[in-house]
Design an enzyme around this catalytic site. Structure first.
Site: not given
Lengths: 328, 328, 328, 328
Positions: A15, A76, A107, A130, A132, A134, A176, A219
């Site tokens: 990504g 990919r 990763d 990335t 993410d 992660d 994810r 509110s």
């Protein structure tokens, strides 16, 4: 590991993330500064296989520092998981006498890089790119800071309309397997609650929290939902909550891929520049099979193996505690 | 119609739109400048019925010009469609001797205003406040310009990632009955195609267009989908296209309510200010049952009846033609 | 005037303005759509003289719609004011059989275009591209809307800090001969006062206004200063005011050239697209020596002569009146 | 030091910084969560002296997280440097039985806090809130990240117009004694050079660098000037350079106070929240005379004395080296 590298290539894979272009620029220019010949590989590992490898000079990366996406594109590539694909890739690199490779990605990218570097005689350095966040071995991955800013700007706009209508909003963000974006954006947007892949939040608990807010005259309420949480997407959760708690008018927003784009923040431009600069310096120093990462305010190396070990990675649980306290 | 008004109230109703606060500020301050007593009604027509009507001075609208949403809030109000609701509303206004009312909103709001003004002895002026731009009598409604900017900023980010991956994106924007947002954002974002409620586009035609783009080496394609088009939402269309055209990786984004929020653009701040200013001046001049609108670069009055006549409203078909020519 | 043009060139000249790239894209693609050969001239009139004229296809203007600046660059060109320069320019165009020319720029650009078109056998259409909005024949010039958004975003930030400190800010905006940017940004930012080249505001009047605001507990005040006003720059005025009114801490900001940059707003992208599209259509229809402009919501032609006649251009004086009323 | 605090006050002092409101919100809500009575002090130390100390509940800090500036305002206060001022301040705090104080600000603020806490029986915790990042004990001060984003967004716009014209821009950023903003923004904007208070750059060196860029066909050059460098402001430097190097058209922009404003970035909202949360927890734990800071990715305490010791503070010299390499 090779020493005295002459030719270095860089690719982006997986990504895309804001700051990748800043990193590509730093890789190319640092290499040229040190007298190396520099190459860009188009479309990630696919470009290695297709021999889509282009010589790059200092001007070829002008005016890209501030751009989202990646000028080298990404794709990919199933073929690179096969023996044959990797062999072809190596042959193409050998032909150009490329002996150093910088791979920017997450990763999946690193898994490929690790297998490639173990098998073939080429020095490989990874850069954590990335949104993410992660990976182990870097406090921040490239693009994470920008993605957080993008999400909170969207939530700020939603908050306007939520407040005008006494509404409850469920906002689904990327992640994810990792709740990093969800957790940080929950703190940064003053969300009333957050649902993460790493933690179970019972619906009962969530509804109790929302009722408490309503009773103290909030509110509007905003719930951040990480796409990878156990209850399914934001639409499903909104429906379940709606059944038991009808005080607010309920709406859902799925932010989707706009989280990957946008001009990188200052933080990500500097991070991308530092990591690209450090990656080439590491190659020059004879390093291989390492990831360059940000640790505190310094750059450090972590082996690709450790970087991929998600057991090292931890959610910032103090932030989770804070979301409860600060949204009273 | 009443002359020599003393007390004027303002409310916002229906969906909120950026620029409503700029307009509220202009209404309150223009009234005060001319020696009127000014009131704000909370939560639209519901506040009239609930007697939630608050005196406002010049400082009460400080620092709101740049804010999205509406400080007066807005709500749907079924009770105001009933005789009893309208009567109660009028009683509450009479009690405070309010003889002028400015209503900011869209067609639903104006329908209520028209019935109320026809029946009761109060002067009513409408301000077109809706991001959908679906009223007659004003080239631009309040919030439309900001919504377009919001959408194209989102698409710019998506374009980054679309280009990096050779992707096809379907982006759903607001507009159940009106394709105005879809059409203008298609032009402004260089979208390859746009699906509107007002025009039929066959899927076959769409796919032909996308194939043509792919064959001329477009690195990505973006299709804008108005929520009110005949094929259903963006998810449905993406699925149908995917079945017949597999060149690109296909993704969907639903922008949702973030299109209603955000700090108003310069255009909307000025428009809101002008319309609010003109609305109070119209009341002072003894006007009623009119909408103030922007026509070219001037303010003009249109009867509420004509403003609601959607047959007067026309899609900018030259822009539709342009999307075809400019996305070659 | 020539009919049946075959080859069309486009150039940008004078100060750059956001939306120029959107316009270039529209010119190139509309021409190609109609079977014309299209050319881009680098660095304005200088490129005509230097024969820096490049064939352009549809892909050459991909991904520029959202970019500030101009990919064709722009430059001042004294040589084009001379007979010899114009002759050389025409010779270069003739060599490539270019018979239509679109020039995007402001009054200086149009003056050159008018002389060139009067003298040589080439059809010329002008597009009003300047952030200053100081041409007749178009309600909005290209870049004006974006510049206003840029200025008000800056002022919004300054307002944060002004409010935190009870401060008085003088903000200098562009407009040497035209107060358009100053006036619209004053309305859009809720400025307390505005100084324009077209109107005299006495310092006494200004100070009276500021004192009145301070006495009604305004937490901050902002004065917009057009660079072309009679008192000199913002620094000078701040000093003069400071001498007579010491209630606030006084600060100055000169926004400068950032007003020319930035990604164009939706409005300017659409305007640029429409004007570029209309310019080529006008050339195809055999028109010359005209400017395409936005009038209300429609495109119309004005002769270059009328466009340059600043007596036709009028400051929006209703807005000036509004700044007084709305900043009470 | 006091234990078992019951009543806690918070104030902002010195220059305002984005994220201060996020921090105030965190302080108030964390205190309330732990059963404390919370107070806000208006206008920094001046409010202590003027007894402008207001009880605050959880709702009083709703919808401020995303706002620039500080709702508590800030002011310079000479009186607090005197014995009498401090004594009056303490009396006012005693009256309300306030035994804990959170001060958000920069070095001037901490100097005052240190003297006050040493002399009087009240627990004091500092939060580093300044865009300048010139304190020891925190990798990032509150507002620094946002200021960097603000500057680079401005430079991105300027780069558009610089590229269109082959121009050389000198951009002056904040930082009288600290080049932190200048250095980071130079990296993040791809500036060709940067002038800092901490380092001497000879004009000769600068001109050599600019000439080298021009010779390799750079289309524009940007030089970041920290206001505190030895050559004076950007105007002076531009003039000196112009005299010896005339290749480019030279322009100057002074960004000024817009660098202090704006909605805080995600980073600063999270940092402000964490620091406010930690500050109250520190008070509850019986701490005093400490600053809470960000160290790597964790919160740590530093004594006010150490925080004020600028010898501990170091410019990131690796970034300075990088600006040379990456701008080739």
């Amino acid at each position: 590991m090779k020493q005295d590298l002459k030719n270095i290539a860089v690719l982006t894979s997986g990504g895309d993330a804001p700051g990748m272009n800043a990193c590509i620029r730093a890789v190319i220019r640092t290499g040229i500064y040190h007298g190396k010949n520099m190459f860009g590989v188009m479309q990630g590992y696919q470009g290695l296989i297709d021999n889509n490898i282009i010589p790059m000079d200092a001007r070829s990366v002008s005016n890209i520092l501030h751009m989202g996406g990646t000028i080298l594109k990404t794709a990919r590539c199933l073929a690179f998981k096969e023996e044959a694909g990797m062999e072809l890739a190596f042959k193409n690199l050998q032909e150009k006498e490329i002996d150093g490779l910088v791979v920017i990605g997450g990763d999946g990218t690193f898994t490929g890089a690790k297998r490639f570097g173990e098998k073939y005689n080429i020095n490989v350095i990874g850069v954590p790119g990335t949104i993410d966040n992660d990976l182990s071995g870097s406090d921040f991955t490239l693009g994470y800071d920008t993605a957080i800013n993008t999400v909170i700007e969207a939530i700020d706009k939603i908050r306007d309309t939520a407040d005008s209508h006494d509404r409850l909003f469920f906002i689904e963000v990327m992640g994810r397997d990792s709740g990093c974006i969800a957790l940080r954006t929950a703190v940064a947007s003053g969300a009333e609650a957050v649902l993460l892949p790493e933690r179970e939040t019972s619906l009962k608990e969530l509804i109790t929290k929302l009722k408490a807010g309503a009773s103290t005259k909030k509110s509007s309420s905003i719930v951040i939902v990480s796409e990878g949480n156990k209850y399914g997407g934001a639409y499903d959760i909104a429906k379940s909550v709606k059944r038991k708690f009808t005080h607010y008018d309920t709406k859902v927003t799925i932010l989707g891929h706009l989280q990957r784009g946008g001009s990188p923040s200052g933080f990500d431009r500097i991070l991308g520049s530092r990591l690209g600069y450090a990656a080439v310096n590491a190659l020059i120093a004879g390093e291989s099979m390492q990831m360059v990462g940000l640790y505190g305010n310094a750059i450090k190396l972590t082996s690709l193996e450790d970087a991929l070990n998600t057991h090292n990675y931890k959610l910032e649980s103090d932030l989770l505690e804070m979301t409860h306290v600060l949204s009273i």
